[in-house]
Scaffold this motif. Structure first.
Motif, PDB file in Angstrom:
ATOM      1  N   LEU A  13       0.645  -1.668  -0.022  1.00  0.00           N
ATOM      2  CA  LEU A  13      -0.265  -0.002  -0.270  1.00  0.00           C
ATOM      3  C   LEU A  13       0.913   0.599  -0.077  1.00  0.00           C
ATOM      4  O   LEU A  13       0.725   1.954  -0.785  1.00  0.00           O
ATOM      5  CB  LEU A  13      -0.978   0.267   0.824  1.00  0.00           C
ATOM      6  N   ARG A  14       1.554   0.905   1.205  1.00  0.00           N
ATOM      7  CA  ARG A  14       3.102   2.604   0.893  1.00  0.00           C
ATOM      8  C   ARG A  14       3.417   2.389  -0.535  1.00  0.00           C
ATOM      9  O   ARG A  14       3.453   3.509  -0.853  1.00  0.00           O
ATOM     10  CB  ARG A  14       3.820   1.979   1.697  1.00  0.00           C
ATOM     11  N   GLN A  35       0.617   4.400  -3.159  1.00  0.00           N
ATOM     12  CA  GLN A  35       0.780   5.633  -2.059  1.00  0.00           C
ATOM     13  C   GLN A  35       1.565   6.621  -2.751  1.00  0.00           C
ATOM     14  O   GLN A  35       1.450   7.800  -3.785  1.00  0.00           O
ATOM     15  CB  GLN A  35       0.886   5.384  -0.689  1.00  0.00           C
ATOM     16  N   LEU A  91      -6.452   0.574   0.807  1.00  0.00           N
ATOM     17  CA  LEU A  91      -5.649   1.519  -0.220  1.00  0.00           C
ATOM     18  C   LEU A  91      -7.144   2.612   0.002  1.00  0.00           C
ATOM     19  O   LEU A  91      -6.279   4.144   0.103  1.00  0.00           O
ATOM     20  CB  LEU A  91      -6.168   1.323  -1.892  1.00  0.00           C
ATOM     21  N   ARG A 103      -5.650   5.039   2.828  1.00  0.00           N
ATOM     22  CA  ARG A 103      -4.139   5.336   2.780  1.00  0.00           C
ATOM     23  C   ARG A 103      -4.013   6.109   1.759  1.00  0.00           C
ATOM     24  O   ARG A 103      -3.501   6.958   2.513  1.00  0.00           O
ATOM     25  CB  ARG A 103      -3.338   4.036   2.567  1.00  0.00           C
ATOM     26  N   VAL A 104      -4.736   6.158   0.547  1.00  0.00           N
ATOM     27  CA  VAL A 104      -4.537   7.800   0.252  1.00  0.00           C
ATOM     28  C   VAL A 104      -5.286   8.807  -0.106  1.00  0.00           C
ATOM     29  O   VAL A 104      -5.541   9.526  -1.020  1.00  0.00           O
ATOM     30  CB  VAL A 104      -4.634   7.253  -1.640  1.00  0.00           C
TER      31      VAL A 104
END
Length: 153
Positions: A41-42, A45, A82, A85-86
């Motif tokens: 996920l990082r 991003q 996700l 995260r974004v």
């Protein structure tokens, strides 16, 4: 048609295919394949930031009848994480029936074999998912699929 780069995501159990659109939303092209697991996920991003994307389109696997099974549930959980995260960049789920099969066939027809084909099939599937979403929006004038709500762990 809305303006801005979109990312297309094909999440699998081992790899995540990533594609991007041009800023006009006309053409999808491959970006990379991200290994699934810690840090995925990082990395997504980071790609979103690098591409200055305004939206993420995630392929939702459904059966030919349109039903959702265990694979779709996994993608919904992934898309929710996700989205969290974004945020505030929107994440949308779009039907991806047969995209991986189509990507495999396309690469096979182009002479890609074995490991080389597996290395790019996820990107090719992401391109097909995103291109379908772009074409749908251009034809209907409406954003494709369904918006994903952020999940909280």
């Amino acid at each position: 048609m809305r303006h801005g780069v979109r990312l297309g995501i094909d999440p699998g159990d081992a790899r995540i295919g990533v594609a991007r659109s041009d800023p006009t939303g006309y053409l999808a092209t491959p970006v990379e394949t991200v290994r699934r697991g810690k840090g995925d996920l990082r990395r997504l991003q980071a790609i979103l930031a690098e591409e200055e994307a305004v939206e993420v389109v995630v392929g939702l696997p459904r059966s030919l009848s349109g039903r959702e099974g265990p694979a779709a549930e996994k993608v919904r959980v992934f898309a929710g994480a996700l989205a969290r995260r974004v945020a505030p960049v929107p994440v949308r789920l779009v039907d991806e029936r047969l995209t991986t099969v189509s990507a495999e066939a396309m690469l096979r027809d182009r002479g890609k074999k074995g490991g080389k084909r597996r290395a790019v099939v996820d990107q090719a599937a992401a391109v097909l998912i995103l291109q379908h979403a772009l074409d749908t929006e251009r034809a209907t004038g409406m954003a494709p699929g369904e918006i994903v709500e952020e999940t909280h762990e």
